[in-house]
Design an enzyme around this catalytic site. Structure first.
Site, mmCIF file in Angstrom:
data_model
loop_
_atom_site.group_PDB
_atom_site.id
_atom_site.type_symbol
_atom_site.label_atom_id
_atom_site.label_comp_id
_atom_site.label_asym_id
_atom_site.label_seq_id
_atom_site.Cartn_x
_atom_site.Cartn_y
_atom_site.Cartn_z
ATOM 1 N N TYR A 141 0.814 -1.215 0.000
ATOM 2 C CA TYR A 141 0.000 0.000 0.000
ATOM 3 C C TYR A 141 0.849 1.266 0.000
ATOM 4 O O TYR A 141 0.375 2.332 -0.377
ATOM 5 C CB TYR A 141 -0.948 0.020 1.219
ATOM 6 C CG TYR A 141 -2.014 -1.062 1.192
ATOM 7 C CD1 TYR A 141 -1.922 -2.128 0.312
ATOM 8 C CD2 TYR A 141 -3.095 -1.013 2.040
ATOM 9 C CE1 TYR A 141 -2.881 -3.118 0.281
ATOM 10 C CE2 TYR A 141 -4.068 -2.004 2.013
ATOM 11 C CZ TYR A 141 -3.951 -3.056 1.140
ATOM 12 O OH TYR A 141 -4.909 -4.030 1.117
ATOM 13 N N LYS A 186 3.308 -15.613 2.716
ATOM 14 C CA LYS A 186 3.277 -16.340 1.442
ATOM 15 C C LYS A 186 4.733 -16.601 1.067
ATOM 16 O O LYS A 186 5.229 -16.184 0.012
ATOM 17 C CB LYS A 186 2.530 -15.498 0.390
ATOM 18 C CG LYS A 186 2.240 -16.213 -0.918
ATOM 19 C CD LYS A 186 1.190 -17.306 -0.797
ATOM 20 C CE LYS A 186 0.993 -18.016 -2.142
ATOM 21 N NZ LYS A 186 0.170 -19.231 -2.010
ATOM 22 N N ASP A 219 -3.122 -18.463 1.773
ATOM 23 C CA ASP A 219 -4.232 -19.166 1.119
ATOM 24 C C ASP A 219 -4.843 -20.198 2.068
ATOM 25 O O ASP A 219 -6.068 -20.327 2.161
ATOM 26 C CB ASP A 219 -3.802 -19.784 -0.213
ATOM 27 C CG ASP A 219 -2.417 -20.416 -0.166
ATOM 28 O OD1 ASP A 219 -1.659 -20.122 0.771
ATOM 29 O OD2 ASP A 219 -2.100 -21.214 -1.068
ATOM 30 N N ASP A 243 -5.523 -6.826 5.668
ATOM 31 C CA ASP A 243 -6.713 -6.134 5.178
ATOM 32 C C ASP A 243 -7.767 -7.163 4.765
ATOM 33 O O ASP A 243 -8.938 -7.098 5.152
ATOM 34 C CB ASP A 243 -6.314 -5.254 3.980
ATOM 35 C CG ASP A 243 -7.407 -4.289 3.586
ATOM 36 O OD1 ASP A 243 -8.452 -4.247 4.260
ATOM 37 O OD2 ASP A 243 -7.225 -3.565 2.574
ATOM 38 N N ASP A 247 -11.301 -8.612 7.170
ATOM 39 C CA ASP A 247 -12.669 -8.502 6.655
ATOM 40 C C ASP A 247 -13.331 -9.871 6.608
ATOM 41 O O ASP A 247 -14.508 -10.022 6.941
ATOM 42 C CB ASP A 247 -12.685 -7.863 5.259
ATOM 43 C CG ASP A 247 -13.000 -6.376 5.323
ATOM 44 O OD1 ASP A 247 -12.793 -5.775 6.396
ATOM 45 O OD2 ASP A 247 -13.460 -5.811 4.310
#
Ligand code: ATP
Ligand code: MG
Length: 351
Positions: A141, A186, A219, A243, A247
């Site tokens: 970001y 990851k 994942d 993020d 959610d």
């Protein structure tokens, strides 16, 4: 000692839930003899309408002087046609970055009174109590981004220092909870993830040998959050993964109106806000659930005001009030202020 709190109602239901939070906080201050010095400022759409910018300079100055900032919510359809860099949300991003709040803490608790609203079966969801610690000021970001001809790029970069400080905060939290930390990365494809993994393993084995460290690929983590949410204690992860995962985890709780957050830096004011947005569909109707805001106040008592006893009492009062008073999002009829008054009443008993 007087605690300095900056109140930023923002837009839509932001002002309604902040009023409810203020009611409870006033009750707490009265019962405990706390001295609280409030300032109020404009942010988001409200600031654009009044001052022509989403974060006026004097509001930012007030935030820097405060011990804590309590924010409602920003944004709404009224400002959707403004250019991207003039939108209400820009004010919030600028505030987070000016305060240097590099860690975003989001507790995900599935409460008895809301478990039937969870899309996940009650026998799997109930008892879930996760603390997410999301890195907030680095990664994709904030990295270089741009376009070149017909391609575009976003650079993901993390320094050892950026990883270390947020992992430490997460490990300290795990120590105060159930002693387990899950790192989500990851590392099979990303170099930054390999650095996250190396730094985390190093810090945990050296300074937190009592903490159980679990490492998950992002994942797989998306699935485990739905299939075995109770197994998690503290989850630490980079900005983008945090993020998305927070959610995803939010829906487990049954209502977005229940979830608080704290954004913390090394020093200075912490920023406390419910995770929901301005909810234009219910704004002005007294239907908003104020618990996300009131739980955010409990986090503020813990992290910025040094009042853990009061935080604990407030959480107990919320639990007791939820057993009697049910807001619209959870299938009841209680208004925003009904809920606030129920919590304030219970607080007297809990203290
Ligand atoms: P934003 O862009 O500001 O995030 P949004 O529409 O994506 O806005 P929210 O404003 O959080 O997200 O609203 C999502 C849904 O959840 C809406 O239907 C809203 O009414 C509901 N909602 C959000 N907060 C609450 C709350 N505190 N109490 C009850 N319902 C809520
Ligand atoms: Mg949204």
């Amino acid at each position: 000692m007087s605690h300095r709190i900056l109140l930023l109602p923002g837009d839509g239901i932001g002002a309604e839930v902040l009023e409810a939070g203020r009611h409870v906080l006033d009750q707490l201050a009265l019962a405990r003899g706390l001295s609280i010095n409030y300032e109020t400022g404009l942010i988001g759409g409200a600031a654009i309408d009044d001052m022509g910018e989403p974060l006026p300079a004097d509001v930012l100055e007030a935030a820097r002087r405060a011990d804590a900032v309590l924010l409602g919510a920003v944004g709404g359809p009224k400002w959707h046609d403004l250019p991207g860099n003039k939108r209400p949300e820009v004010g919030l991003l600028a505030l987070r970055s000016a305060l240097g709040v590099y860690a975003n803490l989001r507790p995900i608790i599935v409460r008895p009174g809301a478990v039937d609203r969870s899309p996940v079966k009650a026998e799997i969801a109930s008892g879930t109590d996760i603390l997410f610690v999301r890195e907030l000021t680095g990664g994709l970001y904030f990295g270089d981004k741009g376009t070149e001809g017909d391609s575009a790029y976003d650079i993901c970069r993390y320094s050892r220092h950026e990883i270390e400080r947020v992992v430490r905060m997460a490990a300290i939290a795990a120590r105060q909870r159930r002693g387990k930390l899950s790192l989500v990365d990851k590392a099979n494809v990303m170099e930054t993830s390999r650095l996250w993994r190396a730094v985390t393993q190093e810090i945990i084995s050296r300074d937190f040998p009592d903490i159980e460290l679990e490492i998950l690929l992002v994942d797989a983590a998306t699935m485990h959050l739905i299939t075995r949410p109770r197994d998690f204690d503290v989850i630490v992860t980079e900005n983008l993964f945090g993020d998305i995962l927070t959610d995803e985890a939010s829906v487990l709780t049954g209502s977005i109106g229940l979830i608080p957050s704290a954004s913390l830096g090394a020093s200075g004011a912490g920023l406390y806000e419910p995770v929901h947005g301005s909810a234009p569909d219910i704004a002005g109707q007294g239907k908003a659930n104020p618990i996300g805001m009131i739980e955010s106040i409990a986090m503020m008592l813990d992290h910025s005001l040094g009042l853990p006893t009061e935080a604990k009492a407030l959480r107990a009062a919320i639990g007791a009030a939820m057993a009697q008073c049910v807001t619209v999002d959870l299938g009841g009829t209680a208004s925003t202020m009904d809920m606030a008054r129920a919590i304030a009443d219970q607080l007297d008993r809990a203290l």
